[in-house]
Design an enzyme around this catalytic site. Sequence first.
Site, PDB file in Angstrom:
ATOM      1  N   GLU A 115       0.858  -1.169   0.055  1.00  0.00           N
ATOM      2  CA  GLU A 115      -0.145  -0.073  -0.209  1.00  0.00           C
ATOM      3  C   GLU A 115       0.817   1.360  -0.008  1.00  0.00           C
ATOM      4  OE1 GLU A 115      -1.693   0.118   4.408  1.00  0.00           O
ATOM      5  OE2 GLU A 115      -2.180  -1.653   3.480  1.00  0.00           O
ATOM      6  N   ARG A 122       1.417  10.349   3.495  1.00  0.00           N
ATOM      7  CA  ARG A 122       1.691  11.268   4.455  1.00  0.00           C
ATOM      8  C   ARG A 122       3.311  11.369   4.854  1.00  0.00           C
ATOM      9  NH1 ARG A 122      -0.160   6.574   7.218  1.00  0.00           N
ATOM     10  NH2 ARG A 122       1.660   5.679   8.111  1.00  0.00           N
ATOM     11  N   ARG A 129      11.324   3.614  19.089  1.00  0.00           N
ATOM     12  CA  ARG A 129      10.139   4.391  19.490  1.00  0.00           C
ATOM     13  C   ARG A 129       9.852   4.302  20.998  1.00  0.00           C
ATOM     14  NH1 ARG A 129       5.380   3.979  15.020  1.00  0.00           N
ATOM     15  NH2 ARG A 129       6.448   4.038  13.290  1.00  0.00           N
TER      16      ARG A 129
HETATM   17  C1  MV4 Z   1       0.204  -9.327   3.968  1.00  0.00           C
HETATM   18  C2  MV4 Z   1       1.035 -10.366   4.862  1.00  0.00           C
HETATM   19  C3  MV4 Z   1       1.287 -11.479   4.115  1.00  0.00           C
HETATM   20  N1  MV4 Z   1       0.784 -11.685   2.633  1.00  0.00           N
HETATM   21  N2  MV4 Z   1      -0.201  -9.752   2.806  1.00  0.00           N
HETATM   22  C4  MV4 Z   1      -0.391  -6.504   7.639  1.00  0.00           C
HETATM   23  C5  MV4 Z   1      -0.532  -4.838   7.713  1.00  0.00           C
HETATM   24  C6  MV4 Z   1      -1.186  -4.526   6.341  1.00  0.00           C
HETATM   25  N3  MV4 Z   1      -0.691  -3.363   5.805  1.00  0.00           N
HETATM   26  C7  MV4 Z   1      -0.634  -5.658   5.411  1.00  0.00           C
HETATM   27  N4  MV4 Z   1      -0.401  -6.765   6.270  1.00  0.00           N
HETATM   28  C8  MV4 Z   1       0.285  -7.784   5.915  1.00  0.00           C
HETATM   29  N5  MV4 Z   1      -0.178  -8.172   4.514  1.00  0.00           N
HETATM   30  C9  MV4 Z   1       0.292 -10.810   2.289  1.00  0.00           C
HETATM   31  N6  MV4 Z   1      -0.384 -11.152   1.069  1.00  0.00           N
HETATM   32  C10 MV4 Z   1       1.345 -10.048   5.808  1.00  0.00           C
HETATM   33  C11 MV4 Z   1       1.035  -8.930   6.717  1.00  0.00           C
HETATM   34  C12 MV4 Z   1       1.616  -8.620   7.780  1.00  0.00           C
HETATM   35  C13 MV4 Z   1       2.566  -7.649   8.410  1.00  0.00           C
HETATM   36  C14 MV4 Z   1       2.789  -6.947   7.211  1.00  0.00           C
HETATM   37  C15 MV4 Z   1       3.988  -5.739   7.567  1.00  0.00           C
HETATM   38  C16 MV4 Z   1       4.454  -5.423   8.612  1.00  0.00           C
HETATM   39  C17 MV4 Z   1       3.868  -6.616   9.764  1.00  0.00           C
HETATM   40  C18 MV4 Z   1       3.082  -7.269   9.499  1.00  0.00           C
HETATM   41  C19 MV4 Z   1       2.543  -8.185  10.544  1.00  0.00           C
HETATM   42  C20 MV4 Z   1       1.765  -9.099  10.208  1.00  0.00           C
HETATM   43  C21 MV4 Z   1       1.162  -9.390   8.974  1.00  0.00           C
END
Ligand code: MV4
Length: 501
Positions: A291, A295, A341
């Site tokens: 994503e 900001r 942090r």
């Molecule tokens: C995911 C993923 C694994 N596979 N998407 C968590 C927050 C949101 N912005 C997206 N996230 C995730 N998406 C797919 N296809 C794992 C996470 C995720 C994660 C991502 C970034 C930082 C920390 C995280 C902790 C758990 C899960």
Amino acid sequence: MTPPLSKVLIANRGEVAVRIIRACREMGIVTVAVFSEADREALHVLQADMAVALGPAPAAQSYLNQDKIIAAARATGAQAVHPGYGFLAENATFAEACAAAGLVFIGPPPAAVRAMGDKMAARRVAERTGVPLVPGTTQPLADGAEAARVAREIGYPVMIKAAMGGGGKGMRLVHAYAELEGALRAARSEADSAFGDATVYIERYIAEPRHIEVQVLADAHGTVVHLGERECSIQRRHQKLVEESPSPFVDADLRRRMGEAACRLAAAVGYVNAGTVEFLVDRERSFYFLEMNTRLQVEHPVTELVTGRDLVREQIRIAAGEKLGFTQDDVVFNGHAIECRVNAEDPDANFMPSPGKILGLRAPGGPWVRDDSGVYEGYTVPRYYDTLMAKLIVWAADRDGAIARMERALAEYHVSGVRTTLPVLRRIIRHPDFIAGRLDTHFMERLPGGHAGASGRTVALIAAVLEAYERAGRQTSPPPSQGVSPWTRAGRPGCASRRAR
Ligand code: MV4
């Protein structure tokens, strides 16, 4: 060309408000703070040239109240509004309301905020600009049958995500077909109640990914550059604890490819100002667009320290219509920076917020140590807002040097009166996996006592405690003041124009 800005209102509080005030002061810009009844004694109020009271402590009646903030800008003669992060920073309607009131919103155009706010629309932009994205859908899922068909195609495990979500809300991991129906229903209902939109999509689940994000800057004249990446894998329940730049996992070639992808995406939505493109990076170093955050980010200082560029200053210059004044080739990366942090939370009580009076505070200093704080000794951390008190950022010529410096700085740090995340930060920094750069989003689950997640039952218990706490607080708070408070009066021009000391 737009004339340079001479007075800026900061629609935020805490350390980020202080950070923005600092940039403004260096640029000769007069600052207007806004504050709630809980923030009369806050550092950002003490440091700004002027301050305007917004109203009661709850954010809905203060920092999220668009009309009050715009009225404050008009009353004080501010030409621009900096939203910081959180609160109204990614609210396209607020950006439009600023423009309608003749105010410059120091952030991206509302259309770019909207395009990226819808995560599925953002995936479509990535798709058509050739930015790699996690395999999955880019159109709303019609029903369970379609979900099952797509899931079988891309292969389990899969994730169901809310189109209007982000930051982990409305997200469900599905290991097998048997769980699909229930997860789909749960994700939809969570998305509907959290975002008022039940639209969901499916992605392949990336196991043990790293979370690496790219900083971009775009001016209104068509120049888009990236300032490298930040490694943000150390998170707990989607709250980052430690960030660094560069990522120990990213080499010059990957940096260039991720940077170019981020710039392409920004350009495709007509992005202007500072933004961050988030990627998941798997063990094979394949990266996938996740994503875009439209900001300034909390962890921006690590990028500042390795690039030598003041991101808030650049944001203000860009908003004033100025050209970036440098190209991608001018961006050089020097050394290594780490940020920790410091939150007012109790790591021994599942990171429960720990508001209260700071009885003792000694922040570290010395060479290449930066203290971005929103608090001071004697200040009472209010219970109404985010628990972030301060950020500790260090720089060194290499990663080992930065780790040694962070360990030294954390040892110098003393806070009493409120519980803080400092003990956990000290353990992270000394952990063999951290030192070796073995980072992924499950790091905190492996840290003894770090308990990344809480069980459903623990979450329910915390929710109940917080609710009781909230009820008790409401009973003891003074009734909302009627009409114009002395604080509002104090904030009006000519009354409280406090020049900086
Ligand atoms: C995911 C993923 C694994 N596979 N998407 C968590 C927050 C949101 N912005 C997206 N996230 C995730 N998406 C797919 N296809 C794992 C996470 C995720 C994660 C991502 C970034 C930082 C920390 C995280 C902790 C758990 C899960």
